[in-house]
Design a protein around this motif. Structure first.
Motif, PDB file in Angstrom:
ATOM      1  N   LEU A  10       0.610  -1.204   0.166  1.00 32.19           N
ATOM      2  CA  LEU A  10       0.055  -0.186  -0.302  1.00 32.19           C
ATOM      3  C   LEU A  10       0.757   0.513  -0.008  1.00 32.19           C
ATOM      4  CD1 LEU A  10      -2.894  -0.916   2.662  1.00 32.19           C
ATOM      5  CD2 LEU A  10      -2.737  -0.984  -0.395  1.00 32.19           C
ATOM      6  N   MET A  11       0.562   2.500  -1.220  1.00 35.66           N
ATOM      7  CA  MET A  11       0.748   3.781  -0.376  1.00 35.66           C
ATOM      8  C   MET A  11       0.435   4.780   0.016  1.00 35.66           C
ATOM      9  SD  MET A  11       3.437   3.862  -3.893  1.00 35.66           S
ATOM     10  CE  MET A  11       2.935   5.034  -4.567  1.00 35.66           C
ATOM     11  N   PRO A  12       1.597   5.457   0.696  1.00 34.39           N
ATOM     12  CA  PRO A  12       0.796   6.631   1.743  1.00 34.39           C
ATOM     13  C   PRO A  12       0.005   7.254   0.850  1.00 34.39           C
ATOM     14  CG  PRO A  12       2.970   6.928   0.896  1.00 34.39           C
ATOM     15  CD  PRO A  12       2.827   5.407   0.337  1.00 34.39           C
ATOM     16  N   SER A  13      -0.577   8.003   1.272  1.00 38.71           N
ATOM     17  CA  SER A  13      -2.063   9.014   0.550  1.00 38.71           C
ATOM     18  C   SER A  13      -1.235   9.816  -0.129  1.00 38.71           C
ATOM     19  CB  SER A  13      -3.295   9.076   1.173  1.00 38.71           C
ATOM     20  OG  SER A  13      -2.673  10.214   3.048  1.00 38.71           O
ATOM     21  N   SER A  14      -0.221  10.596   0.795  1.00 42.20           N
ATOM     22  CA  SER A  14       0.579  11.733   0.562  1.00 42.20           C
ATOM     23  C   SER A  14       1.973  11.065  -0.282  1.00 42.20           C
ATOM     24  CB  SER A  14       0.894  12.967   1.417  1.00 42.20           C
ATOM     25  OG  SER A  14      -0.318  13.250   1.620  1.00 42.20           O
ATOM     26  N   PRO A  15       2.403  12.118  -1.192  1.00 45.60           N
ATOM     27  CA  PRO A  15       3.334  11.669  -1.877  1.00 45.60           C
ATOM     28  C   PRO A  15       5.103  12.621  -0.980  1.00 45.60           C
ATOM     29  CG  PRO A  15       3.461  12.982  -3.097  1.00 45.60           C
ATOM     30  CD  PRO A  15       1.966  12.628  -2.030  1.00 45.60           C
ATOM     31  N   LEU A  16       5.955  11.458  -0.821  1.00 42.42           N
ATOM     32  CA  LEU A  16       6.794  12.168  -0.172  1.00 42.42           C
ATOM     33  C   LEU A  16       7.987  13.308  -0.444  1.00 42.42           C
ATOM     34  CD1 LEU A  16       9.735   9.318  -0.064  1.00 42.42           C
ATOM     35  CD2 LEU A  16       8.241   9.787   2.057  1.00 42.42           C
ATOM     36  N   GLY A  17       7.519  13.859  -1.873  1.00 37.49           N
ATOM     37  CA  GLY A  17       7.915  14.935  -1.718  1.00 37.49           C
ATOM     38  C   GLY A  17       9.265  15.456  -2.274  1.00 37.49           C
ATOM     39  N   LEU A  18       9.932  14.537  -2.429  1.00 32.64           N
ATOM     40  CA  LEU A  18      11.928  14.476  -1.938  1.00 32.64           C
ATOM     41  C   LEU A  18      12.050  14.506  -4.041  1.00 32.64           C
ATOM     42  CD1 LEU A  18      14.118  13.646  -1.630  1.00 32.64           C
ATOM     43  CD2 LEU A  18      13.767  10.665  -2.734  1.00 32.64           C
ATOM     44  N   CYS A  19      11.179  14.488  -4.769  1.00 37.30           N
ATOM     45  CA  CYS A  19      11.780  14.784  -6.718  1.00 37.30           C
ATOM     46  C   CYS A  19      11.033  15.816  -7.232  1.00 37.30           C
ATOM     47  CB  CYS A  19      11.992  13.918  -7.385  1.00 37.30           C
ATOM     48  SG  CYS A  19      12.497  12.230  -6.351  1.00 37.30           S
ATOM     49  N   ARG A  20      11.279  16.792  -7.772  1.00 38.89           N
ATOM     50  CA  ARG A  20      10.295  17.650  -8.849  1.00 38.89           C
ATOM     51  C   ARG A  20       9.790  16.872 -10.039  1.00 38.89           C
ATOM     52  NH1 ARG A  20      14.526  22.548 -10.051  1.00 38.89           N
ATOM     53  NH2 ARG A  20      16.243  20.420 -10.049  1.00 38.89           N
ATOM     54  N   ASP A  21      10.404  15.809 -10.737  1.00 40.51           N
ATOM     55  CA  ASP A  21       9.477  14.916 -11.319  1.00 40.51           C
ATOM     56  C   ASP A  21       8.426  14.081 -10.682  1.00 40.51           C
ATOM     57  OD1 ASP A  21       9.765  12.885 -12.792  1.00 40.51           O
ATOM     58  OD2 ASP A  21      10.634  13.053 -14.470  1.00 40.51           O
ATOM     59  N   LYS A  22       7.144  14.161 -11.311  1.00 42.54           N
ATOM     60  CA  LYS A  22       6.414  13.528 -10.244  1.00 42.54           C
ATOM     61  C   LYS A  22       5.863  11.895 -10.380  1.00 42.54           C
ATOM     62  CE  LYS A  22       2.940  17.889 -10.705  1.00 42.54           C
ATOM     63  NZ  LYS A  22       1.243  17.590 -10.927  1.00 42.54           N
ATOM     64  N   LEU A  23       7.358  11.355 -11.783  1.00 47.40           N
ATOM     65  CA  LEU A  23       7.010  10.211 -11.647  1.00 47.40           C
ATOM     66  C   LEU A  23       7.833   9.507 -10.708  1.00 47.40           C
ATOM     67  CD1 LEU A  23       7.411   9.142 -15.659  1.00 47.40           C
ATOM     68  CD2 LEU A  23       4.806   8.299 -13.831  1.00 47.40           C
ATOM     69  N   ALA A  24       9.168  10.328 -10.822  1.00 46.02           N
ATOM     70  CA  ALA A  24      10.695   9.760  -9.801  1.00 46.02           C
ATOM     71  C   ALA A  24       9.715  10.013  -8.652  1.00 46.02           C
ATOM     72  CB  ALA A  24      10.974  10.838 -10.060  1.00 46.02           C
ATOM     73  N   ASP A  25       8.794  10.887  -7.784  1.00 47.30           N
ATOM     74  CA  ASP A  25       8.598  11.133  -6.958  1.00 47.30           C
ATOM     75  C   ASP A  25       7.572   9.425  -6.593  1.00 47.30           C
ATOM     76  OD1 ASP A  25       8.896  12.885  -5.012  1.00 47.30           O
ATOM     77  OD2 ASP A  25       6.745  13.578  -4.498  1.00 47.30           O
ATOM     78  N   ALA A  26       6.516   9.628  -7.273  1.00 45.54           N
ATOM     79  CA  ALA A  26       6.276   8.202  -6.868  1.00 45.54           C
ATOM     80  C   ALA A  26       7.056   6.929  -6.141  1.00 45.54           C
ATOM     81  CB  ALA A  26       5.416   7.834  -8.219  1.00 45.54           C
ATOM     82  N   MET A  27       8.022   7.516  -7.198  1.00 47.20           N
ATOM     83  CA  MET A  27       8.378   6.210  -7.094  1.00 47.20           C
ATOM     84  C   MET A  27       9.590   6.052  -5.421  1.00 47.20           C
ATOM     85  SD  MET A  27       9.873   2.710  -8.382  1.00 47.20           S
ATOM     86  CE  MET A  27       8.996   2.663  -9.976  1.00 47.20           C
ATOM     87  N   ALA A  28       9.980   6.997  -5.673  1.00 47.21           N
ATOM     88  CA  ALA A  28      10.544   7.144  -4.448  1.00 47.21           C
ATOM     89  C   ALA A  28      10.090   6.770  -3.269  1.00 47.21           C
ATOM     90  CB  ALA A  28      11.407   8.697  -4.397  1.00 47.21           C
TER      91      ALA A  28
END
Length: 211
Positions: A10-28
């Protein structure tokens, strides 16, 4: 042929916000969840695991892992880094500037290796005995009295972004990404494991059989 174990994280409801690239942030974000669920919750002293990752889109609430049977990537029962390098050495080099691809448009999102290892304090110099062993190609960190146990997840996505989740035993996990500072110019990882994962994920992205 060994069967592949499939697991849903399961994924958290909020992304980490680590990467400006949205795909990369989803992977992180996904990798952070994977380490917590498949690593920390399962406990320590586990064997290394290689898995492919499948994320339908950046708004998905879960990511699917397909665990590669050990016999398909480390039948030699050797150090995981050595095994991964051996598996990937005959695969083609990824392009220097890959064509960006959406996760939803690819049969795979990324590949990752989860493993445990030993490190030493960064501010401590090697002893003379340790230096001699290193020069002979001997691994020494697990023998040190001040060794530090860590869990690592190295990963590469289909756009050649590199990720690293790092947890010292008893501490919180930290996540790093090559996409953090330059989202529009993916950078290759350095080291045998990132290089091997890059080759593997590129080959799978292009439909080449690896396992």
């Amino acid at each position: 042929m060994p069967s592949w174990e499939k697991r849903t994280v399961l994924m958290p409801s909020s992304p980490l916000g680590l990467c400006r690239d949205k795909l990369a942030d989803a992977m992180a974000t996904a990798l952070h969840a994977i380490e917590a669920r498949e690593g920390e919750r399962r406990g320590w002293d586990r064997p290394a695991r290689l898995f492919t990752m499948h994320l339908a889109d950046i708004d998905s609430h879960s990511i699917e892992l397909r665990v590669v049977p050990t016999l398909m990537w480390n039948s030699w029962d050797i150090n995981p880094a050595d095994a991964l390098t051996r598996l990937a050495r005959h695969l083609p080099d990824p392009p220097a500037e890959p064509r960006r691809r959406e996760y939803a448009d690819s049969p795979i999102t990324g590949t990752a290796l989860m493993f445990e290892g030993w490190g030493r304090p960064g501010d401590r110099e090697l002893t003379e005995s340790e230096q001699r062993k290193v020069e002979q190609g001997t691994r020494i960190n697990h023998l040190a009295a001040d060794r530090i146990e860590t869990r690592c997840v190295y990963a590469a996505d289909i756009n050649q972004h590199q990720f690293h989740v790092f947890r010292v035993r008893g501490e919180e996990a930290r996540v790093y990404s090559s996409a953090e500072l330059a989202a529009d110019t993916p950078t290759s990882g350095s080291g045998r494991i990132p290089d091997a994962l890059n080759r593997i994920v590129h080959a799978l992205r292009e439909g080449r059989r690896v396992f």
